[in-house]
Scaffold this motif. Structure first.
Motif, PDB file in Angstrom:
ATOM      1  N   UNK A 104       0.850  -1.185   0.000  1.00 44.21           N
ATOM      2  CA  UNK A 104       0.000   0.000   0.000  1.00 44.21           C
ATOM      3  C   UNK A 104       0.889   1.239   0.000  1.00 44.21           C
ATOM      4  N   UNK A 107      -0.427   7.998  -1.191  1.00 45.52           N
ATOM      5  CA  UNK A 107      -0.435   8.944  -2.300  1.00 45.52           C
ATOM      6  C   UNK A 107      -0.849  10.346  -1.873  1.00 45.52           C
ATOM      7  N   UNK A 139      -8.807   3.583  -5.885  1.00 49.44           N
ATOM      8  CA  UNK A 139      -7.716   2.783  -5.373  1.00 49.44           C
ATOM      9  C   UNK A 139      -7.964   1.287  -5.478  1.00 49.44           C
ATOM     10  N   UNK A 153      -3.039   2.147  -3.944  1.00 47.92           N
ATOM     11  CA  UNK A 153      -2.738   3.439  -3.345  1.00 47.92           C
ATOM     12  C   UNK A 153      -3.497   3.533  -2.035  1.00 47.92           C
ATOM     13  N   UNK A 155      -4.532   6.279   1.302  1.00 47.51           N
ATOM     14  CA  UNK A 155      -4.541   7.680   1.709  1.00 47.51           C
ATOM     15  C   UNK A 155      -3.780   7.806   3.021  1.00 47.51           C
ATOM     16  N   UNK A 156      -3.216   8.959   3.212  1.00 48.79           N
ATOM     17  CA  UNK A 156      -2.295   9.316   4.301  1.00 48.79           C
ATOM     18  C   UNK A 156      -2.047   8.225   5.347  1.00 48.79           C
ATOM     19  N   UNK A 157      -0.816   7.710   5.358  1.00 46.29           N
ATOM     20  CA  UNK A 157      -0.435   6.677   6.323  1.00 46.29           C
ATOM     21  C   UNK A 157       0.169   7.279   7.594  1.00 46.29           C
ATOM     22  N   UNK A 167       3.160   0.448   3.149  1.00 46.80           N
ATOM     23  CA  UNK A 167       2.999  -0.738   3.984  1.00 46.80           C
ATOM     24  C   UNK A 167       3.131  -1.950   3.074  1.00 46.80           C
ATOM     25  N   UNK A 170       1.842  -6.174   6.910  1.00 40.08           N
ATOM     26  CA  UNK A 170       1.768  -5.371   8.132  1.00 40.08           C
ATOM     27  C   UNK A 170       3.045  -4.591   8.420  1.00 40.08           C
ATOM     28  N   UNK A 172       5.733  -1.625   7.991  1.00 36.29           N
ATOM     29  CA  UNK A 172       5.778  -0.238   7.561  1.00 36.29           C
ATOM     30  C   UNK A 172       7.182   0.111   7.067  1.00 36.29           C
TER      31      UNK A 172
END
Lengths: 191, 470
Positions: A104, A107, A139, A153, A155-157, A167, A170, A172
């Motif tokens: 993931x 973006x 997405x 894609x 949204x804000x991680x 990601x 699991x 990061x």
């Protein structure tokens, strides 16, 4: 909601990633998790356990199938539509199998400024994923022909200071610019 | 206590005042309860156990603590909204859904210092009379969810959580509940719906103020991770002492998260209002990248209205003897009231910086894509409008727009703002309204054929290719 309607709503088409995940089957482990989760909520609010149960199922089976929805509904004593509407709303739930390693890529603004679209391009290039026919806005998940990889894609991680980030399952990863794509994938290819 | 050492390259800036982030990146630190106890952990809970719940709430009110999630509402006042004659169970929910673009503070607390949060939560439960608390954590923090589960089990083992906390007759259980990647779950009533196992459609206020009609229609206090951590320190130092940190009405410390076009992005815990925009971006973040100049800043998460770096603001009645005061962008103190007076907001503390390589049409398109994706779809103006706004900026970036599109875009934003159940309507329309208000000429120029085709920077070009394929 009849079984036929449910199966039509959640069709779960086969993907190259399907082979990496066992088909849904109730297990003792799932039953134990459901019991543990249900104990966290008042007896007359069993529906609250729907998200944790679905997370457990997705973790083991890759996605949420019509059978999984039916089982969850039965276990919680609610209509299957009440589980299905959750599965179809939340981007965190999938209705078909991802790759063995699901990537993931964030973006949103800070990551995009840091080059996350280039990262996505490079990951697709290396893994042979073709995203060109996909709707660019919802997405959708794209799986590599070999079934090992899939990309999406996100949204804000919430790690904007170390952009671009992603990601993998699991795990990061931060500061992953396009030039580090190969290195990132190699960590998993060997696994 | 010996001086705290921080990891190489992660030392705090001298202007920082580390309280909440005291243990973040600390040498020899780990999230275990033993390490936390060695450092004086759970002492504040012991202190709170001997206090009357009303006194705890009064201390938090005295501290002036304002919610760190975005709205900046006074935390103690929020607690006071539980109906006095309530007979239903009271719930506490920790909002760990951190998802406002530009914000990345809770991540470090959850991963590195979970017991600080748990201690703050148990104290809060004492104050509001809650015996069950949930930590609603975003799905994209799987590691943190495990860390929290472990930490709660450790805390239960030592009797800081569970039946008869520290030998008293006070019971409290804390459960970790993972979301499923939906931004709207950060909105407190949406979060509550999600915790009830439903789609997270926000509830209308009134009547559904969570403090009266929250989870299962019971009184519910929803507080941000950082806010709950502050509670521990308020009990430790006393509300009046805490209120001496920061500036009047903007007390305590807060964590500013800086990302985007600066040399050294990162997180900085500072006393509220004690650092100006200039100090933050030039001194603490090392200024713009080489050969670049700062252009614009979004000061409080992507929903906050953008500020131009060359702007000057007139603050009515804030000069000496009630005269108007002129304030340049660079002199804005980073506090709730100053940023509000400049027409934006301190929000969640996420500061996103753009330099002169960024086209505002591209920036706005990226933001619009976020909101179009995240609108829950309950209210028509937001569901339809956020997608229209995205489509219009898609056209601008792809080089297929006309100058009239800017007016249409503005009118769509005005038709969302103030017309929805929750604040998402404002969140998605404010960036559009602000960028048009401040960069209209640039946006109109971008629609002219000769500019529309001009090369963008490489990051933007990659996104444009993607849009053109669509």
């Amino acid at each position: 909601m009849s079984e036929a309607v449910l199966k039509e709503l959640v069709a779960s088409p086969e993907t190259p990633g399907t082979k990496h995940f066992p088909p849904f089957k109730p297990t003792d482990e799932l039953e134990a998790e459901a019991t543990r989760r249900l104990a966290q909520f008042p007896d007359d609010h069993k529906r609250s356990a729907v998200l944790p149960i679905l997370h457990h199922i997705q973790h083991h089976h890759g996605f949420i199938s019509a059978e999984a929805i039916q089982w969850t509904a039965d276990r919680l004593g609610i209509e299957p539509i009440k589980v299905a509407e959750v599965v179809t709303f939340y981007p965190g739930f999938r209705q078909s199998a991802p790759g063995k390693f699901h990537i993931r890529v964030c973006r949103t603004l800070s990551c995009a400024m840091g080059g996350s679209y280039e990262l996505m391009d490079r990951l697709c290039e290396i893994t042979g994923i073709d995203r060109s026919s996909l709707d660019p806005h919802h997405h959708p998940i794209a799986v590599s022909p070999c079934g090992t990889w899939s990309v999406e894609f996100a949204e804000c991680l919430a790690s904007c200071g170390t952009a671009p980030v992603c990601l993998v399952n699991d795990d990061f990863h931060e500061g992953v610019d396009a030039d580090k794509s190969r290195q990132l994938l190699d960590q998993y290819a060997k696994a | 206590m010996s001086e705290i050492q921080y990891l190489e390259g992660k030392q705090p800036d001298p202007r920082e005042h580390r309280m909440i982030f005291r243990n973040v990146d600390r040498v020899g630190w780990n999230p275990s309860i033993d390490r936390y106890l060695e450092d004086g952990g759970y002492e504040q809970l012991r202190k709170a156990m001997d206090m009357d719940p009303q006194v705890i709430t009064d201390e938090v009110k005295k501290s002036g603590l304002r919610g760190r999630g975005g709205a900046g509402f006074p935390t103690g006042v929020k607690w006071g909204f539980i109906p006095p004659k309530n007979t239903k169970p009271v719930y506490l929910i920790c909002n760990a859904d951190e998802s406002e673009p530009g914000t990345f503070k809770d991540r470090y607390i959850l991963h590195q210092d979970p017991h600080q949060l748990i201690e703050g939560m148990v104290i809060t439960c004492l104050a509001v009379g809650a015996h069950v608390a949930y930590i609603y954590i975003r799905e994209e923090f799987p590691e943190a969810a495990k860390t929290l589960e472990t930490a709660i089990a450790e805390a239960k083992g030592k009797n800081f959580v569970g039946k008869g906390v520290l030998g008293s007759d006070f019971d409290v259980e804390i459960h970790v509940h993972r979301g499923a990647a939906a931004y709207i779950c950060g909105e407190e009533t949406g979060l509550i719906e999600s915790l009830e196992g439903k789609r997270p459609y926000p509830r209308i206020k009134p009547p559904y103020f969570p403090a009266a009609l929250g989870l299962y229609m019971c009184p519910t206090i929803v507080n941000n991770v950082e806010s709950l951590c502050h509670v521990k320190h308020i009990i430790g130092m006393g509300g009046d002492e805490y209120a001496k940190l920061g500036t009047p009405r903007n007390t305590g410390t807060r964590i500013l998260c800086v990302s985007g076009d600066v040399k050294k992005p990162g997180y900085f815990e500072v006393e509220v209002g004690k650092v100006t925009m200039r100090e933050l971006l030039y001194d603490m973040c090392g200024g713009p990248k080489d050969g670049r100049e700062f252009k614009a800043v979004i000061p409080g998460g992507s929903s906050a209205k953008i500020l131009r770096c060359d702007e000057t603001f007139t603050l009515k009645g804030q000069g000496p003897d009630g005269t108007d005061k002129e304030l340049s962008f660079w002199d804005i103190p980073m506090d709730f009231d100053s940023l509000a007076a400049c027409g934006s907001m301190a929000g969640s503390g996420g500061v996103i910086v753009m330099d002169d390589s960024r086209k505002m049409s591209w920036v706005l398109n990226n933001i619009n894509q976020f909101y179009a994706h995240e609108s829950c779809g309950q209210c028509t103006p937001c569901r339809e409008g956020s997608t229209w706004m995205r489509k219009i900026t898609d056209r601008i970036v792809a080089g297929k727009a006309s100058p009239r599109d800017i007016d249409i875009l503005e009118s769509v934003a005005h038709q969302i703002d103030g017309k929805t159940i929750c604040a998402f309507g404002e969140a998605c329309s404010w960036p559009v309204e602000a960028i048009i208000a401040k960069y209209r000429d640039e946006l109109v120029a971008d629609t002219k054929p000769e500019n529309a085709e001009a090369a963008l920077n490489p990051e933007a070009e990659a996104q444009r290719r993607y849009l053109q394929k669509a």
